[in-house]
Design a protein around this motif. Structure first.
Motif, mmCIF file in Angstrom:
data_model
loop_
_atom_site.group_PDB
_atom_site.id
_atom_site.type_symbol
_atom_site.label_atom_id
_atom_site.label_comp_id
_atom_site.label_asym_id
_atom_site.label_seq_id
_atom_site.Cartn_x
_atom_site.Cartn_y
_atom_site.Cartn_z
ATOM 1 N N ALA A 189 6.038 8.747 4.145
ATOM 2 C CA ALA A 189 4.737 9.423 4.176
ATOM 3 C C ALA A 189 4.396 10.020 2.813
ATOM 4 N N THR A 190 5.404 10.540 2.112
ATOM 5 C CA THR A 190 5.190 11.127 0.789
ATOM 6 C C THR A 190 4.771 10.059 -0.214
ATOM 7 N N LEU A 191 5.438 8.914 -0.198
ATOM 8 C CA LEU A 191 5.055 7.831 -1.108
ATOM 9 C C LEU A 191 3.625 7.368 -0.829
ATOM 10 N N LYS A 192 3.278 7.258 0.442
ATOM 11 C CA LYS A 192 1.912 6.842 0.800
ATOM 12 C C LYS A 192 0.891 7.884 0.359
ATOM 13 N N ARG A 193 1.238 9.163 0.453
ATOM 14 C CA ARG A 193 0.337 10.217 -0.032
ATOM 15 C C ARG A 193 0.172 10.126 -1.545
ATOM 16 N N CYS A 194 1.258 9.828 -2.256
ATOM 17 C CA CYS A 194 1.179 9.627 -3.707
ATOM 18 C C CYS A 194 0.207 8.497 -4.049
ATOM 19 N N VAL A 195 0.300 7.416 -3.315
ATOM 20 C CA VAL A 195 -0.602 6.277 -3.535
ATOM 21 C C VAL A 195 -2.046 6.725 -3.344
ATOM 22 N N ASP A 196 -2.303 7.449 -2.267
ATOM 23 C CA ASP A 196 -3.668 7.902 -1.968
ATOM 24 C C ASP A 196 -4.228 8.789 -3.077
ATOM 25 N N VAL A 197 -3.469 9.810 -3.476
ATOM 26 C CA VAL A 197 -4.003 10.767 -4.455
ATOM 27 C C VAL A 197 -4.134 10.169 -5.846
ATOM 28 N N SER A 198 -3.344 9.155 -6.150
ATOM 29 C CA SER A 198 -3.403 8.550 -7.483
ATOM 30 C C SER A 198 -4.497 7.504 -7.605
ATOM 31 N N GLY A 199 -5.059 7.085 -6.475
ATOM 32 C CA GLY A 199 -6.101 6.060 -6.505
ATOM 33 C C GLY A 199 -5.545 4.653 -6.625
ATOM 34 N N ALA A 200 -4.268 4.487 -6.315
ATOM 35 C CA ALA A 200 -3.634 3.171 -6.389
ATOM 36 C C ALA A 200 -3.839 2.417 -5.073
ATOM 37 N N THR A 201 -3.404 1.149 -5.062
ATOM 38 C CA THR A 201 -3.543 0.277 -3.903
ATOM 39 C C THR A 201 -2.169 -0.111 -3.393
ATOM 40 N N LEU A 202 -1.829 0.317 -2.178
ATOM 41 C CA LEU A 202 -0.525 0.017 -1.599
ATOM 42 C C LEU A 202 -0.480 -1.420 -1.092
ATOM 43 N N LEU A 203 0.578 -2.138 -1.495
ATOM 44 C CA LEU A 203 0.814 -3.479 -0.983
ATOM 45 C C LEU A 203 1.918 -3.484 0.070
ATOM 46 N N HIS A 204 3.000 -2.712 -0.190
ATOM 47 C CA HIS A 204 4.150 -2.741 0.709
ATOM 48 C C HIS A 204 5.071 -1.563 0.390
ATOM 49 N N VAL A 205 5.716 -1.014 1.422
ATOM 50 C CA VAL A 205 6.762 -0.005 1.238
ATOM 51 C C VAL A 205 8.048 -0.562 1.816
ATOM 52 N N HIS A 206 9.120 -0.491 1.053
ATOM 53 C CA HIS A 206 10.440 -0.886 1.549
ATOM 54 C C HIS A 206 11.420 0.232 1.201
ATOM 55 N N LEU A 207 12.060 0.815 2.223
ATOM 56 C CA LEU A 207 13.025 1.890 2.025
ATOM 57 C C LEU A 207 14.334 1.543 2.722
ATOM 58 N N HIS A 208 15.425 1.982 2.136
ATOM 59 C CA HIS A 208 16.746 1.786 2.728
ATOM 60 C C HIS A 208 17.433 3.144 2.849
#
Length: 119
Positions: free
Chosen positions: A31-50
């Motif tokens: 959720a934090t990474l997705k929030r970073c994407v939102d506030v920075s104005g970037a475009t999310l393609l995929h999240v992969h976490l282990h």
């Protein structure tokens, strides 16, 4: 991208989080990474976490149209290392406040590299 008057391919922030909380919480980190994407104005393609079983640490990446955000956490040391690399019309520095809010660290250290100067 132009940063501080310098034409470059992109801005690469190296972020160290010291004394952080919830660095073993996979759902919170995503959720934090997705929030970073939102506030920075970037475009999310995929999240992969282990999530590692031995120490609860998390390694992963948010792949962006404008590059990536990666994280590697050591919750047993309350530490996380993040790379935030973005190009185009984005604001990677906006991610730092999101990280402070999400992980409530004692200290955050940020370094910036301008990649591909003069391109």
């Amino acid at each position: 991208m132009v940063r501080r008057g310098v034409r470059c391919a992109g801005a690469h922030l190296i972020v160290d989080v010291y004394g952080g909380e919830r660095l073993d919480d996979l759902t919170h980190i995503e959720a934090t990474l997705k929030r970073c994407v939102d506030v920075s104005g970037a475009t999310l393609l995929h999240v992969h976490l282990h999530h590692f079983d031995d120490n609860g640490g998390v390694s992963g990446v948010a792949v962006l149209a404008e590059s990536h955000i990666s994280i590697h956490s050591w919750p047993e040391h309350s530490y996380a290392a993040l790379d935030i690399f973005m190009c185009g019309d984005t604001r990677p520095e906006a991610c730092v406040d999101v990280l402070r809010e999400a992980f409530k660290p004692e200290r955050v250290a940020v370094s910036e590299l301008l990649r591909g100067r003069g391109v």
